[in-house]
Design an enzyme around this catalytic site. Structure first.
Site, PDB file in Angstrom:
ATOM      1  CE1 TYR A  33       1.095  -0.321   4.406  1.00  0.00           C
ATOM      2  CE2 TYR A  33       0.016   1.814   4.409  1.00  0.00           C
ATOM      3  CZ  TYR A  33       0.840   0.894   5.022  1.00  0.00           C
ATOM      4  OH  TYR A  33       1.413   1.181   6.230  1.00  0.00           O
ATOM      5  CE  LYS A  41       3.112   3.362   3.338  1.00  0.00           C
ATOM      6  NZ  LYS A  41       3.195   3.350   4.791  1.00  0.00           N
ATOM      7  CD  GLU A  45       9.773   1.772  10.831  1.00  0.00           C
ATOM      8  OE1 GLU A  45       9.545   2.776  10.139  1.00  0.00           O
ATOM      9  OE2 GLU A  45       9.626   0.606  10.407  1.00  0.00           O
ATOM     10  CG  LEU A  70       8.162   2.634   5.051  1.00  0.00           C
ATOM     11  CD1 LEU A  70       7.912   1.421   4.158  1.00  0.00           C
ATOM     12  CD2 LEU A  70       6.868   3.374   5.302  1.00  0.00           C
TER      13      LEU A  70
HETATM   14  N1  PDD Z   1       2.684   5.110   7.742  1.00  0.00           N
HETATM   15  N2  PDD Z   1       7.278   3.806   9.321  1.00  0.00           N
HETATM   16  C1  PDD Z   1       6.153   3.073   9.211  1.00  0.00           C
HETATM   17  C2  PDD Z   1       6.139   1.709   9.783  1.00  0.00           C
HETATM   18  C3  PDD Z   1       5.037   3.606   8.553  1.00  0.00           C
HETATM   19  O1  PDD Z   1       3.928   2.864   8.426  1.00  0.00           O
HETATM   20  C4  PDD Z   1       5.098   4.926   8.037  1.00  0.00           C
HETATM   21  C5  PDD Z   1       3.938   5.533   7.313  1.00  0.00           C
HETATM   22  C6  PDD Z   1       6.290   5.655   8.185  1.00  0.00           C
HETATM   23  C7  PDD Z   1       6.443   7.050   7.655  1.00  0.00           C
HETATM   24  O2  PDD Z   1       6.547   7.068   6.258  1.00  0.00           O
HETATM   25  P1  PDD Z   1       6.062   8.324   5.413  1.00  0.00           P
HETATM   26  O3  PDD Z   1       6.804   9.507   5.908  1.00  0.00           O
HETATM   27  O4  PDD Z   1       6.430   7.988   4.012  1.00  0.00           O
HETATM   28  O5  PDD Z   1       4.593   8.463   5.618  1.00  0.00           O
HETATM   29  C8  PDD Z   1       7.349   5.057   8.822  1.00  0.00           C
HETATM   30  C9  PDD Z   1       1.533   5.395   6.924  1.00  0.00           C
HETATM   31  C10 PDD Z   1       1.212   6.834   6.851  1.00  0.00           C
HETATM   32  C11 PDD Z   1       0.367   4.536   7.353  1.00  0.00           C
HETATM   33  O6  PDD Z   1       0.584   3.349   7.535  1.00  0.00           O
HETATM   34  O7  PDD Z   1      -0.747   5.023   7.464  1.00  0.00           O
END
Ligand code: PDD
Length: 280
Positions: free
Chosen positions: A34, A148, A180, A204
């Site tokens: 996703y 992801k 993270e 991620l």
């Molecule tokens: N989450 N780490 C994880 C495990 C994440 O699921 C996300 C993002 C991030 C941050 O990535 P970014 O800056 O590209 O949004 C880091 C999304 C928003 C979600 O699962 O809803």
């Protein structure tokens, strides 16, 4: 009834009309990926970075036959059809390996089409957000966190464990090294340098993390993509989270490590201000 118009396998339709087979491999195996992209005033933020990451995720799953290039047009159409073409919104894309005729671990043959779903929701840009209290938890997820994947059970369990401790996010550590959060990346200012876990299979590669690092480099804020330990976090002068939904989010306390900071600290405040400039 939900009036929302969504994208499903090449067409736009009301959410209620979407039918997904229980044999879909997303349902049976979490065999899918996703992306979450933000729009500010109807304009996508870092769409090409999100598309590139989606391509990497699809490649990691050997999920071929899906054209990421078409996502922008479909995303624009979703905004328009939902009356959000000038709004702050969140776009969600999910692609799974589709539904074969029976359940089997083996990848189905190429005739089984991927299932593609997209939706947008209004998400107003709010500032400032309450500084975050996070809970230090062991990172029990798998070791392909760079994909992801919709297989988010590890993240979900930990997120809710953090909630049950009175925190709003998890702060994961693997063998004492901070990785993270459950839905965000983590950074800390240690000895005057912004530190965050390097890109690897344990995190991620967040787009907001990348933006924060770019701002640091442009503004001569010392930064390093170098992992830090919980022991080093104790020396930190500030910490913050980054993510598409929260942008730059200051951390005020870490439950489990008895850490507290006045938040946002000066570096975090600077990054928040610069991030706000970028999205307007
Ligand atoms: N989450 N780490 C994880 C495990 C994440 O699921 C996300 C993002 C991030 C941050 O990535 P970014 O800056 O590209 O949004 C880091 C999304 C928003 C979600 O699962 O809803």
């Amino acid at each position: 009834m939900n009036e929302q118009t969504v994208y499903f396998n090449g067409r736009f339709c009301p959410l209620d009309q979407v039918r997904i087979s229980p044999l879909d491999r997303g349902f049976l195996f979490a065999d899918g990926v996703y992306e979450v992209v933000r729009a500010y005033g109807g304009k996508w933020f870092r769409l090409s970075d999100h598309a590139a990451r989606l391509e990497r995720s699809l490649a990691a799953l050997e999920l071929a036959g899906f054209d990421v290039a078409g996502l922008e047009g479909a995303g624009n159409e979703l905004l328009k059809l939902n009356g959000l073409d000038r709004a702050d919104a969140l776009l969600y894309w999910q692609i799974t390996r589709g539904a074969a005729d029976f359940r089997a671990h083996a990848y189905p043959d190429a005739s089984v089409a991927a299932t593609v779903f997209g939706m947008v929701n209004r998400l107003p840009h709010r500032r400032p957000e309450e500084p975050a209290v996070v809970a230090a938890l062991e990172d029990r997820r798998w070791s392909r966190c760079d994909i992801k994947s919709v297989a988010l059970l590890g993240n979900v369990l930990s997120f809710n464990e953090a909630r049950s401790q009175g925190a709003v996010e998890a702060l994961f550590q693997r063998g004492g090294t901070v990785t993270e959060g459950a839905s965000v990346n983590v950074a800390a200012v240690i000895d005057g340098t912004v530190r965050t876990h390097p890109e690897s299979e344990y995190i991620l590669s967040g787009i907001s993390r990348k933006v924060a690092l770019e701002i640091c480099r442009e503004d001569d804020i010392p930064c390093r993509e170098e992992a830090f330990s919980l022991a080093e976090l104790r020396r930190a002068s500030e910490a913050f989270l980054t993510g598409t939904t929260h942008e730059i989010w200051p951390v005020r306390a870490v439950i489990g490590e008895a850490l507290e900071w006045p938040a946002p600290g000066p570096v975090t405040r600077r990054l928040m201000a610069r991030f706000s400039e970028l999205i307007r």
